[in-house]
Scaffold this active site. Structure first.
Site, PDB file in Angstrom:
ATOM      1  N   LEU A 186      24.434  42.151  32.393  1.00 48.53           N
ATOM      2  CA  LEU A 186      23.150  42.648  31.903  1.00 48.53           C
ATOM      3  C   LEU A 186      23.322  43.636  30.747  1.00 48.53           C
ATOM      4  O   LEU A 186      22.676  43.516  29.718  1.00 48.53           O
ATOM      5  CB  LEU A 186      22.393  43.327  33.057  1.00 48.53           C
ATOM      6  CG  LEU A 186      21.071  44.016  32.715  1.00 48.53           C
ATOM      7  CD1 LEU A 186      20.045  42.988  32.242  1.00 48.53           C
ATOM      8  CD2 LEU A 186      20.535  44.779  33.926  1.00 48.53           C
ATOM      9  N   GLU A 432      24.433  50.863  38.040  1.00 50.34           N
ATOM     10  CA  GLU A 432      23.337  50.333  38.870  1.00 50.34           C
ATOM     11  C   GLU A 432      22.121  51.257  38.840  1.00 50.34           C
ATOM     12  O   GLU A 432      21.444  51.460  39.847  1.00 50.34           O
ATOM     13  CB  GLU A 432      23.815  50.078  40.302  1.00 50.34           C
ATOM     14  CG  GLU A 432      24.803  48.921  40.377  1.00 50.34           C
ATOM     15  CD  GLU A 432      24.990  48.392  41.786  1.00 50.34           C
ATOM     16  OE1 GLU A 432      24.014  48.397  42.555  1.00 50.34           O
ATOM     17  OE2 GLU A 432      26.099  47.961  42.115  1.00 50.34           O
ATOM     18  N   ASN A 435      21.340  58.097  37.706  1.00 48.94           N
ATOM     19  CA  ASN A 435      20.535  58.949  38.576  1.00 48.94           C
ATOM     20  C   ASN A 435      19.370  59.596  37.829  1.00 48.94           C
ATOM     21  O   ASN A 435      18.320  59.877  38.413  1.00 48.94           O
ATOM     22  CB  ASN A 435      21.409  60.028  39.216  1.00 48.94           C
ATOM     23  CG  ASN A 435      22.322  59.453  40.293  1.00 48.94           C
ATOM     24  OD1 ASN A 435      22.369  58.238  40.504  1.00 48.94           O
ATOM     25  ND2 ASN A 435      23.036  60.318  40.975  1.00 48.94           N
TER      26      ASN A 435
END
Length: 623
Positions: A186, A432, A435
């Site tokens: 991605l 992923e 934060n």
């Protein structure tokens, strides 16, 4: 009233794209001509709108059958023996790769196909069983965990979630029994958190039989070893109603054997060195039309739901890492003598060990609350999963750092292994979903949910005669919570010993709902630009979730008369004292004028630093 989806700020571009696919029931609109929309059962989403929905957190979910518990137990010993007898994390770290013998043994265990259905060659385990094995991996080798996770948690997860029967039949046996690695492609140089801005492009052929893909991806885990990839690219989509052409992201299953797929050399990294991370290049890659994953133009939804679905696994993995760090620190504290006393007798060391244990308990409680909700059929876990990822990644770093501090100079040495763990841990706050972005995701997702409810209430006032029930219900709720007579009540859900702590938590939940409403009324749609305030809301939400899941879990431990019950209650009490104080402070800061002044000063300082390209102050020799 307003809709967040109508905003056009950069923050919305990056964050609201994610939340718009995170929960299709956020707005909860009701159309009398259609069947009612199922109520969102997310505990965290509902506290944004001052609604207490306990189903997902009370009682503590326990969905595994006896058979599932036994099958998981039978796998734990082989997994632990693999790490003690075969895998050498330190050697792999030094070599910058995991040797083939080790990987082969892991394939034989079925570790690369934990959630692949048995009829396709996998172990067919559910999310909770997967999480339990993730804990073992996290306790032993995070770099190897990345290789495993990149393969199944995101690499072929899209095929499990969105694949057609034909796609599953073709590819799932490959990634399970045929030892073919998978990857998730991605990220690009120009699109990190803003995944919607990717530039790789796939053009449909004139005969409509395939797409031709060109572009590149960076920092792809397993990029140099994967033969099957989930790849995302811009495609031209024609609106069937208007005929208008738009670029939208589409997801594809790409095989290296298609030709035109190459990769760069492995990246040199701070940590997780034994995992393979490379750039991947696509040059005129012909992708059959049947290899579209999901719908044409629906790739962003595919990408975000893959990431949302796998985030709980990070919490489980890192709870295992924290457990290992605590074991190492405890062993040292029990044996090391300084000034005539063992370290364990010193208050400062006791405080560190206690704090480390509190954070591990909460991290593990979050991860398995979420996984069991997922296994129970819930679709409303995206907020909680994001919270779990933030909490786990930040507290695992803290726990490892404190373990090093307890060991002193010995902790700084390579031989102890903690320095490698600390290096490995740093990436988890970034990938992923960083934060920083996930905090905005938590706050804005909840605010959008709350905003839709306030809009519903405003509409009710336009026709009060037919909406008296809704109006009185909300008015009563607000009046009661403001004078302390009502609001959230956790008392019936927790052990008697936790009643005072449940009351503290309920006060935080009520203040949270009031604060969200006040901020919405104050800032309206401009709340999307108040990132410091949004971070304070997110931090309060994280602490509230930590309090709730630990109170639920420790109450269950007491109810079942588990040997660890009293210890778990003590962990929960200490966490609640700390977390409730932080939550209240964050919520009060979010609405205070004093904090607003500080926010403006911080913004001005940051602007000056950027204008001057760094530190800007009087030099020492000028004083």
């Amino acid at each position: 009233m307003w809709k967040l989806k109508s905003l056009k700020s950069p923050v919305q571009t990056i964050v609201l794209r994610r939340l718009s696919v995170g929960d299709s029931r956020l707005s909860q609109k009701h159309d009398s001509k259609k069947s009612p929309v199922k109520q969102n059962e997310s505990f965290m989403a509902n506290i944004f709108r001052r609604s207490f929905v306990p189903k997902q957190v009370f009682p503590y979910p326990d969905v595994l059958s006896l058979e599932e518990k036994e099958s998981t137990g039978s796998l734990i010993d082989p997994f632990e023996r693999f790490f003690s007898d075969i895998n050498d994390a330190a050697k792999s770290d030094q070599a910058g790769k995991t040797d083939e013998k080790t990987l082969s043994a892991l394939w034989e265990l079925g570790a690369f196909a934990i959630q692949v259905p048995e009829n396709f060659g996998g172990l067919g385990l559910n999310n909770t069983q997967y999480g339990r094995l993730c804990e073992i991996v996290g306790a032993n080798d995070l770099a190897l965990g990345i290789t495993i996770g990149a393969h199944q948690s995101i690499g072929f997860k899209g095929i499990l979630l969105y694949g057609t029967p034909e796609q599953k039949e073709k590819y799932l046996p490959k990634v399970s029994t045929e030892r073919v690695y998978a990857a998730f492609a991605l990220t690009e140089p120009s699109s990190g958190s803003d995944a919607g801005s990717i530039r790789s492009r796939a053009v449909k052929s004139a005969d409509q039989k395939y797409y031709v893909l060109n572009g590149s991806k960076i920092w792809i885990s397993n990029g140099g070893i994967a033969d099957i990839m989930t790849v995302f690219a811009q495609t031209e989509i024609v609106d069937p109603k208007t005929g208008e052409k738009k670029d939208k992201v589409t997801a594809f299953i790409v095989e290296r054997s298609f030709g035109g797929v190459t990769n760069g050399a492995p990246e040199k990294k701070m940590g997780i060195r034994a995992s393979n991370t490379t750039e991947v290049y696509f040059e005129d890659v012909k992708i059959p039309i049947e290899n579209i994953l999901g719908e044409e133009g629906g790739g962003f939804k595919v990408a975000m739901n893959i990431l949302n679905n796998g985030r709980f696994g990070m919490g489980a993995t890192l709870s295992g890492t924290m457990q290992k760090c605590i074991e190492i620190a405890t062993s040292h504290a029990n044996s090391r003598v300084q000034f005539g006393q063992k370290l364990k007798n010193y208050g400062s060391i006791q405080e560190k060990l206690a704090q480390m244990s509190i954070l591990q308990y909460a991290t593990e409680s979050m991860a398995f609350t979420i996984s069991q909700n997922m296994d129970g059929g819930s679709q409303d876990y995206h907020l909680e999963a994001a919270i779990s990822k933030i909490y786990a990644s930040e507290n695992a770093w803290y726990v490892c750092d404190e373990a090093i501090q307890i060991l002193g100079g010995m902790g700084f040495m390579v031989e102890t292994g903690l320095e490698r763990v600390l290096r490995d841990l740093r990436i988890f706050r970034i990938f992923e979903g960083t934060n920083d972005i996930l905090r905005l995701f938590v706050a804005l997702t909840g605010i959008q949910f709350a905003g839709s409810h306030l809009k519903e209430l405003q509409s009710a006032f336009k026709n009060p005669a037919t909406n008296l029930g809704l109006i009185f219900k909300e008015a009563s709720k607000r009046a009661a919570s403001k004078v302390g007579l009502g609001g959230s009540d956790l008392s019936s859900h927790v052990a008697p010993e936790l009643q005072p702590y449940a009351k503290q938590t309920a006060e935080c939940i009520d203040l949270f709902g009031q604060t969200v409403e006040e901020l919405l009324l104050r800032y309206n749609k401009n709340i999307v630009n108040e990132q410091i305030i949004l971070n304070q809301l997110a931090n309060a939400a994280i602490d509230i979730y930590a309090m709730v899941v630990t109170q639920s879990r420790s109450s269950r431990a007491l109810q079942l008369d588990l040997p660890s019950a009293q210890h778990e209650l003590n962990l929960t009490k200490a966490l609640t004292i700390q977390a409730s104080e932080r939550a209240i402070k964050n919520l009060k800061n979010a609405t205070s004028s004093h904090n607003r002044d500080l926010t403006e000063k911080m913004s001005t300082i940051a602007q000056t630093v950027c204008e001057k390209n760094g530190v800007y102050s009087t030099g020492v020799i000028d004083i």
